[in-house]
Design a protein around this motif. Structure first.
Motif, mmCIF file in Angstrom:
data_model
loop_
_atom_site.group_PDB
_atom_site.id
_atom_site.type_symbol
_atom_site.label_atom_id
_atom_site.label_comp_id
_atom_site.label_asym_id
_atom_site.label_seq_id
_atom_site.Cartn_x
_atom_site.Cartn_y
_atom_site.Cartn_z
ATOM 1 N N SER B 398 -11.787 5.090 -22.117
ATOM 2 C CA SER B 398 -10.522 4.371 -22.249
ATOM 3 C C SER B 398 -9.328 5.315 -22.138
ATOM 4 O O SER B 398 -8.309 4.963 -21.557
ATOM 5 C CB SER B 398 -10.487 3.590 -23.559
ATOM 6 N N PHE B 401 -8.890 6.266 -18.522
ATOM 7 C CA PHE B 401 -8.333 5.115 -17.802
ATOM 8 C C PHE B 401 -6.828 5.024 -18.062
ATOM 9 O O PHE B 401 -6.032 4.839 -17.135
ATOM 10 C CB PHE B 401 -9.049 3.857 -18.281
ATOM 11 N N SER B 409 -3.762 0.000 -16.619
ATOM 12 C CA SER B 409 -4.010 -0.121 -18.051
ATOM 13 C C SER B 409 -2.794 -0.689 -18.778
ATOM 14 O O SER B 409 -2.945 -1.381 -19.775
ATOM 15 C CB SER B 409 -4.399 1.231 -18.649
ATOM 16 N N ASN B 438 -5.761 -7.315 -15.914
ATOM 17 C CA ASN B 438 -6.180 -6.642 -17.136
ATOM 18 C C ASN B 438 -6.724 -7.681 -18.103
ATOM 19 O O ASN B 438 -5.978 -8.404 -18.733
ATOM 20 C CB ASN B 438 -4.985 -5.919 -17.757
ATOM 21 N N LYS B 442 -11.944 -4.620 -23.936
ATOM 22 C CA LYS B 442 -12.620 -3.326 -23.967
ATOM 23 C C LYS B 442 -14.017 -3.483 -24.552
ATOM 24 O O LYS B 442 -14.260 -4.383 -25.341
ATOM 25 C CB LYS B 442 -11.837 -2.369 -24.852
ATOM 26 N N ASP B 448 -15.619 -2.452 -18.766
ATOM 27 C CA ASP B 448 -15.829 -1.003 -18.796
ATOM 28 C C ASP B 448 -16.252 -0.495 -17.418
ATOM 29 O O ASP B 448 -15.843 0.585 -16.994
ATOM 30 C CB ASP B 448 -16.889 -0.640 -19.848
ATOM 31 N N MET B 451 -13.150 -0.310 -15.396
ATOM 32 C CA MET B 451 -12.347 0.867 -15.747
ATOM 33 C C MET B 451 -12.946 2.124 -15.117
ATOM 34 O O MET B 451 -12.228 2.971 -14.591
ATOM 35 C CB MET B 451 -12.288 1.034 -17.274
ATOM 36 N N CYS B 454 -12.101 2.295 -11.512
ATOM 37 C CA CYS B 454 -10.699 2.652 -11.297
ATOM 38 C C CYS B 454 -10.473 4.137 -11.513
ATOM 39 O O CYS B 454 -9.763 4.796 -10.735
ATOM 40 C CB CYS B 454 -9.801 1.865 -12.258
#
Lengths: 613, 712
Positions: B398, B401, B409, B438, B442, B448, B451, B454
């Motif tokens: 996270s 990201f 994000s 978005n 999470k 995930d 993410m 990305c």
């Protein structure tokens, strides 16, 4: 005919009203529910319990089988109780007056959440997908369970947790006459005494006038004064438990104003003694009461659901269970303490907490045809059809209500009431107001009953009629056989054995335990020993038996099986486990005298037939 | 789920409106359960085939089965693998995120298709297999609950699966069943005992005779056959089965069907009894007329083949989620994960086969299934440029990201210059599209995975990879700038052990900035002794004191707690391990005042203290039991000895006199087998061995006495 009509009438009247419902209890409504439960329990004669678990056994032979002794059956139950988790604990205080059954069912939803961040009550647990799927079909709400389930700590965990949480506890000075002061002790006492005096005086002085912030924080730094709640306090650092005692002894001198608290160190021991200054005698009492409340609140939080167990135990009411061995191994391991190594210690430890446990399965043994009925609805319908024993219960939940698991415990009460009526267990036995169980019921109080111990999977099994041809045989007459080719039936194996050696010319039986292993019973004592001797002696073995052994056939006595259970060699196939037990080098040394003479019941239709699996 | 349909229709209508104005949106990602698995799988095949890379992420029911199984500083790389293996074998995958990414050159942006599969290892086939069982780690389940994981959805609707091994086993079982013909269970010839049976048999015989004769008489005519009319429940109906006239049997009990089978076999050469699965999976029993023996055989073969086909379809359906894994494997796409060694181990053990016993075997098998795997955590740590871009933030998914893909994000569309450098990612779920999507969920596997993808795309761009230049023929996996990062996974993140999937080579990668000092401290595992079962009151400091009193102040480099019941003692010399073990053994064989006063007495208090070398630790790690405390695990593993003596490479100091040598040697030479014997029972003549210790002990007692006094 008349009875039939009356029964019909009763049934319809029973269906008519629905006065109560099962109370679902989660974290949110736990404290109110416990109060209600306490009252219901106090008014009732019995309490029925039933557990919903995440699994029962991983392989066919892991469940209690008819040839299990009390000890091996216990070890199997222990293995399950230690791995699986209880997700729902149904408890139902009930009374039976004449034919009127009053029941107050509660479903406590449990989840072993680590509320106190101390790695308890359970680091991890196993689940069986078949159990979860079954529970899902029954409408069990897993989200509610995991999000809002009530956590708990066992008694053993509670004492460990108290140390780890490290909350201050009131320091009680125990007068120890043997405590003689050394020079070091006297110095220590004098030093802290002057510190305390100095601090106390300073506090009192500053109490009379108002300081500015800077000054008070400076004073705090210099004197080590802190605030505990609204009262000033100071810490006395200690290096040993002896110093704790010395400090407490010294503080007695100031007992009208100062309250000592013991601050535990991380991982046991004492870090320091905290002294709290109260302004007057009343204030001191008030503070001590506050402390008491904090401790109680804390204890409640730590115990969680176990409070219910404690209430049931404290009430000394007889506990009615359907799968007593399975359920109480779970209860013992989750809420009391880790399970002991053998069944005798287990029953000993359990009876201290639950002196009267009534097993419905055991009661059903007294009604011949019910011996093999393991599922409650089937037993109820059998009794309804064969006996006239009206029980007046406002609602007997119907099958089609979906969430059957919720009502299981009420059905248990109902079945129990019926059984009591049919078995003519006298009225006075049930009114156990004096907390004593009348002897009439006592004979049914029995936990060590592995036969009753049929797993949950079989809940939908049909009634099977017991043929009443149980024969008592000694464990010595049993021989475990494995290593034969796959795909054999018991009959084929029997005829192969029959031809293989003279030992088998006498009467014997062969049954499969699981696909890998069979058990042979020699009805004539001594032959099992002869057979084992023959198999292990290359010189005397001959004929087709020799051929079978060369193809991999192995045989061993019941002793090895007991060893498998004792060592916990729970492989998926029994054959594998037996092999492992024999490989163990200690095997020969292990003198096994205690249970040698134990007899077990052998019934020809109680074996698991491979074809049925 | 029926409710899906209207929702989908609505969403389609909405998406038409939305797709024109691709503003910020937060529609949910694609949740996949068993009810919509089939159509989603078909769609996913297209997306994966077109993808440049596929990001994956897993949510499991737990990570470590016991605290001591956690990744520790003292894990040798083989031990690290054993811990990962244990975790993958015991825990279940509850959610599987798959997110294919495709570069759209016309839009100059990636198109991502995040999928969130609910997976549940339900047993779908009645094939005999060990019970489906898995472990849940309480904290992990609680963690998932905090992020609103829908457990009901998982358990009710999760997609089940068969591994390749299970599939083969299931097929084998089915084939075996049909080869034996036991599916068409041959009824054993049994004398008819009951009167009713005899009458029934007789009646059926007459009925079949009548029917057959009727058929033969009116080959071309319209023959009308009356079923058994006296019972409305039982009836026979003439139909055609595979171009042959047949009677369908309805409403008979299984016992009656058995009797019918007997009648047919005994009395009718030209009739056969067959059992087929009808359209809506209800079983149909037929009596079919055949012209000749050949015809009959061909009929039976047809029926058997059909049964097999049906069984195979059933197995194919039960393969379930593994179809997704097979798809990823057969497309040979670049798989992107974040710190994904454990994920890959789960994928292997659940969907391919049992995990091999060594890391080397494991990686070579993985490499065959998935030739290109990239770990974004390795990538981020290996490249200094990337680390600078991340401004030294953590390399957790996270935070990576957040620092690498702020435009996604933060969910805000900005014209900021910094944002211009960002790789654009457009998310597509069914017909919904968004360029700054978005979902915010999470720790949901699908999000995930998105993410991770990305982060990877952004990292590639920083590495200077031009997606435009990457023609579809020239795959991303073969890009030279990625070559040195590809197929490298962290075997243990905390130690920085990296394993190369193509070669099986293990390296230490200096990761992060905090632990750099420790990185270079090479641990020599021969210098480590393992002690467990001591009194729980003992703390590391006290254990160190005990041991250094005997072996010298500098002898112990460090004490490391595995858990409250076990410690590693790192000595400064290798031989001290064997010396320590033999001293412990000697002391415990002799009860007496000396052993009570011995400095080690504190450690040995309670009589349950066990000690061994590092190899024993590895053995215990490889055992499948799941005890929470290490001491319990060792016991469950079957360790009954108290001390495992190891052959010292250098001669012990104590063994200088020949007499003592004799006494000590039998013990130190003991091989595996005799070690397992209970040492307590073996009362060898060890009293002489103690002699040399006396002198040391005496002096130690003296010094200890001083210490006790100074303590006051």
């Amino acid at each position: 005919m008349a009875t039939l009509i009356r029964r019909r009438l009763l049934c319809t009247s029973a269906k008519a009203g629905k006065k109560w419902a099962v109370k679902e209890v989660t974290k949110a409504n736990f404290s109110e529910a416990v109060e209600e439960f306490k009252d219901d329990l106090a008014r009732s004669d019995f309490v029925a319990v039933s557990l919903q678990k995440t699994g029962s056994f991983s392989a066919g032979w892991h469940r209690a089988l008819p040839f299990d002794t009390n000890d091996t059956a216990y070890l199997k139950a222990k293995y399950a109780a230690e791995r699986f988790q209880v997700l729902q604990f149904a408890a139902c205080p009930f009374s039976l007056r004449a034919t009127k059954l009053t029941a107050h069912p509660y479903n406590f939803i449990l989840f072993p959440r680590d509320e106190l961040k101390v790695g308890m009550p359970s680091y991890s647990f196993s689940v069986q997908t078949s159990h979860l799927t079954y529970m899902a079909q029954e409408g069990f709400d897993f989200n509610a369970c995991i999000y809002d389930g009530i956590s708990y700590l066992s008694k053993a965990q509670e004492s460990a947790a108290k140390v780890r949480i490290g909350n201050p506890t009131p320091g009680n000075y125990v007068v120890d006459s043997s405590l003689t002061h050394t020079v070091a002790d006297t110095i220590f006492i004098e030093r802290i005494k002057s510190r305390v005096k100095h601090w106390k005086n300073a506090c009192k002085k500053s109490g009379s006038r108002t300081d500015d912030a800077l000054l008070s924080s400076l004073r705090k730094l210099v004197m080590g004064t802190e605030i505990y709640g609204s009262r000033p306090c100071m810490n006395i650092d200690v290096c040993s438990e002896r110093q704790v005692q010395l400090a407490l002894e010294m503080l007695k001198e100031f007992s009208d104003e100062l309250v000592p608290l013991i601050i535990p160190a991380n991982g046991g021991g004492t870090q320091s003694v905290r002294v709290v200054l109260t302004s007057s005698k009343e204030d001191k009492d008030l503070f001590e009461r506050e402390l008491q409340n904090v401790v109680e609140e804390q204890n409640k939080r730590v115990r969680g659901f176990r409070e219910v167990i404690d209430l049931i135990s404290a009430s000394q009411k007889p506990v009615v269970s359907h799968n007593s061995l399975n359920d109480f191994t779970f209860i013992h391991s989750k809420f009391l303490s880790p399970l002991p190594a053998n069944v005798d210690e287990f029953t000993g430890s359990l009876s201290l907490v639950f002196p009267h446990i009534l097993d419905i399965n055991h009661l059903m043994k007294n009604i011949g045809p019910l011996r093999k009925v393991t599922n409650i609805p089937a037993a109820i319908s059998y009794l309804n059809n064969h006996y006239f024993a009206p029980i007046d219960l406002e609602t007997l939940p119907q099958e089609n209500e979906g969430k059957i698991h919720r009502h299981n415990v009420v059905k248990m009460c109902y079945l129990f009431a019926k059984l009591c009526t049919i078995l003519k267990i006298p009225e006075n036995a049930k009114l156990s107001n004096n907390h004593l169980l009348a002897p009439a019921l006592d004979e049914y109080t029995n936990i060590s009953n592995p036969f009753s111990d049929i797993p949950q999977e079989s809940i939908n099994e049909d009634i099977r009629i017991w043929r009443n041809n149980m024969r008592k045989i000694s464990c010595d007459n049993l021989v475990f056989l494995w290593g034969f080719r796959s795909g054999l039936t018991a009959g084929m194996l029997k005829s192969m054995l029959h031809k293989s050696h003279d030992v088998f010319s006498e009467d014997f039986d062969v049954r499969f335990v699981d696909k890998s292993c069979a058990i042979a019973v020699f009805w004539q004592p001594g032959l099992s020993g002869t057979f084992l001797d023959v198999v292990s002696n290359e010189a005397i073995i001959g004929g087709s038996l020799r051929e079978m052994v060369s193809e991999g056939l192995r045989a061993t006595s019941y002793r090895t099986y007991k060893r498998v259970c004792k060592l916990g060699l729970w492989e998926a196939d029994l054959a594998e486990s037996l092999d492992k037990a024999l490989e163990d080098p200690d095997y020969s040394m292990d003198a096994d005298s205690t249970t040698n003479g134990r007899e077990i019941l052998w019934s020809t239709d109680s074996m698991i037939n491979f074809d049925d699996l | 789920m029926n409710t899906h349909r209207p929702v989908r229709a609505l969403s389609r209508a909405l998406s038409r409106a939305l797709s024109q104005s691709t503003s910020s949106s937060s529609f949910p990602l694609k949740n996949v359960t068993k009810s919509n698995f089939e159509p989603v799988l078909a769609e996913l095949r297209r997306h994966v085939a077109a993808a440049d890379f596929v990001a994956v992420d897993l949510e499991m029911s737990g990570v470590t089965s016991a605290p001591w199984r956690d990744s520790l500083e003292f894990d040798r790389s083989d031990v690290s693998y054993l811990k990962v293996k244990d975790s993958a074998e015991k825990f279940a995958v509850l959610q599987f995120g798959v997110c294919p990414f495709r570069w759209d050159s016309s839009k100059k942006s990636f198109i991502a298709h995040p999928h969130n599969f609910y997976v549940f290892p339900r047993q779908e086939l009645p094939v005999e297999s060990p019970t489906y069982e898995f472990l849940c780690q309480t904290t992990s389940i609680d963690f998932l609950a905090k992020y609103q994981f829908d457990f009901n959805m998982g358990i009710h609707e999760g997609i089940s699966y068969l591994s390749r091994g299970q599939e083969n086993e299931a097929l084998r079982c089915f084939h075996l069943a049909y080869e034996d013909g036991s599916k068409l269970k041959e009824v054993r010839d049994a004398p008819l005992v009951k009167m009713a049976d005899t009458l029934f048999t007789e009646r059926m015989k007459n009925t079949f005779t009548e029917w057959r004769d009727g058929l033969l008489r009116n080959k071309n005519g319209g023959f009308q056959f009356q079923g058994i009319s006296n019972d409305r429940q039982q009836h026979l109906e003439t139909i055609f089965f595979k171009m042959r006239p047949a009677l369908s049997l309805n409403g008979f009990t299984s016992h009656q069907l058995k009797l019918i089978q007997l009648v047919i076999r005994r009395h009718f050469q030209d009739l056969s009894y067959v059992q087929v699965n009808g359209e809506n999976s209800c079983q149909q029993r037929l009596v079919v007329h055949t012209d000749s023996k050949d015809d009959r055989e061909s009929l039976m073969k047809d029926v058997k083949d059909e049964h097999l086909r049906q069984a195979e379809t059933k197995v194919q359906a039960a393969v379930g989620f593994r179809h997704v894994i097979d798809l990823l494997s057969s497309e040979k796409k670049l798989i992107v994960g974040h710190n994904c060694f454990l994920d890959i181990a789960h994928i292997y053990s659940k969907f391919v086969g049992p995990l091999p016993s060594t890391a080397e075997e494991f990686v070579s098998s993985v490499n065959k299934c998935f030739p290109h795997i990239l770990d974004t955590k390795v990538l981020l740590n290996a490249n200094i440029g990337l680390q600078q871009r991340m401004k030294k933030s953590q390399t957790s998914l996270s935070s990576a990201f957040a620092s690498l893909c702020p435009q996604i994000s933060l969910g805000a569309k900005s014209t900021d210059l910094a944002f211009q450098l960002c790789v654009k990612v457009e998310v597509q779920v069914d017909d919904l599209r968004s360029s700054n999507w978005n979902s915010g969920a999470k720790h949901e596997a699908g999000y995930d995975a998105f993410m991770t993808g990305c982060v990877f795309a952004q990292a590639c761009s920083h590495l200077g990879i031009d997606f435009e230049a990457c023609l579809p023929s020239e795959k991303l996996a073969h890009n030279e700038k990625l070559q040195k990062h590809i197929n490298l996974l962290f075997l243990s993140w905390s130690k920085g052990d990296v394993i190369d999937l193509t070669t099986g080579n293990k390296n230490v990668m200096s990761v992060g900035s905090k632990n750099n000092k420790k990185r270079y401290l090479q641990i020599s595992y021969e210098k480590i002794a393992l002690i467990w079962g001591f009194s729980t009151k003992l703390k590391a400091r006290e254990i160190r004191e005990c041991i250094s009193k005997v072996f010298g102040l500098t002898s112990v480099v460090s004490i490391y707690h595995l858990d409250e019941t076990a410690v590693f003692v790192q000595f400064n010399k290798e031989k001290l391990v064997s010396e320590f073990l033999s001293l412990k053994d000697t002391l415990e064989r002799k009860d007496g005042p000396v052993s009570v006063l011995h400095p080690l007495a504190g450690l040995l208090e309670g009589g349950n203290t066990r000690a061994a070398d590092y190899e024993t630790y590895k053995e215990i790690c490889s055992s499948p039991n799941a005890k929470v405390l290490f001491a319990d695990q060792a016991e469950a593993f079957g360790i009954q000895w108290k001390t495992k003596l190891v052959e010292a490479k250098a001669l012990c100091l104590e063994c200088e006199s020949s007499g003592e040598k004799k006494a000590l040697n039998p013990a130190s030479k003991s091989n595996e087998k005799s070690e397992r014997k209970n040492m307590e029972n073996v009362q060898s003549d060890s009293s002489t061995a103690c002699v040399s210790n006396y002198k040391i002990i005496d002096s130690l007692i003296a010094s200890r006495g001083d210490k006790v006094r100074t303590n006051l």
